[in-house]
Design an enzyme around this catalytic site. Sequence first.
Site, PDB file in Angstrom:
ATOM      1  N   VAL A 118      72.921  -9.522   3.600  1.00  0.00           N
ATOM      2  CA  VAL A 118      72.408 -10.887   3.504  1.00  0.00           C
ATOM      3  C   VAL A 118      71.009 -10.810   2.881  1.00  0.00           C
ATOM      4  CG1 VAL A 118      73.736 -11.776   5.431  1.00  0.00           C
ATOM      5  CG2 VAL A 118      71.462 -10.836   5.868  1.00  0.00           C
ATOM      6  N   CYS A 143      66.603 -11.958   9.629  1.00  0.00           N
ATOM      7  CA  CYS A 143      66.484 -11.074   8.464  1.00  0.00           C
ATOM      8  C   CYS A 143      65.288 -11.485   7.582  1.00  0.00           C
ATOM      9  CB  CYS A 143      67.762 -11.120   7.642  1.00  0.00           C
ATOM     10  SG  CYS A 143      67.601 -10.277   6.066  1.00  0.00           S
TER      11      CYS A 143
END
Length: 213
Positions: free
Chosen positions: A44, A4
Amino acid sequence: MRFCPFAERTRLVLNAKGIRHEVININLKNKPEWFFEKNPLGLVPVLENSQGQLIYESTITCEYLDEAYPGKKLLPDDPYEKARQKMIFELSSQIPTLLICFLRGQNKDDYSGQKEQLHKEFSKLEEVLTNKKTTFFGGKNISMVDYLIWPWFERLEAVELIDCVDHTPKLKLWMEAMRKDPTVSALITDAKTLRGFTDLYLQNSPDACDYGL
Ligand SMILES: N[C@@H](CCC(=O)N[C@@H](CS)C(=O)NCC(=O)O)C(=O)O
């Protein structure tokens, strides 16, 4: 999640400041129930400090870490200089959406138009570096704004858009300087791995987040 770009911002700041921490990765294609208690948005990164306080949204986590922990300051103390860094960051704000569009293969029939848009966004950053006459966006040393922007540039090769910096030579030099920073180089993921993950992620594969393990 290991790949990410938003979580990478937080990891860069944790590492740059030498903050002891533990990383817990979750599978975004099969999120554990407990995760929504940490962040109702289900995104996240999320930070949990030693007092159990929770902080989410990558830019907020990074600023929090800079203020709450000792060590090298990544944002300037001077209110105007801090505002300037945040304004430069805003100049990069369209880049994530454009890259995500490319990845998802949206507007495939307008590929050159999309590339043109990306050139335009990169030119804004090129102008900053040209005016400042420094290697990094905050000055001669790497600082917060560089770490916040970097994860998108790290992914240019994986999405086969690295040629988009050909017309912005200062930005290209900035990328080279970034790759040499010990914090950045320790967290770099190679283009082949990023591509492998992305292909699975776009197919909604439950194995995407574990790619390469
Ligand atoms: N604005 C958020 C964006 C974070 C974000 O989009 N993270 C993605 C992973 S790269 C995520 O958690 N996706 C889960 C989902 O969309 O369900 C931030 O800056 O932290």
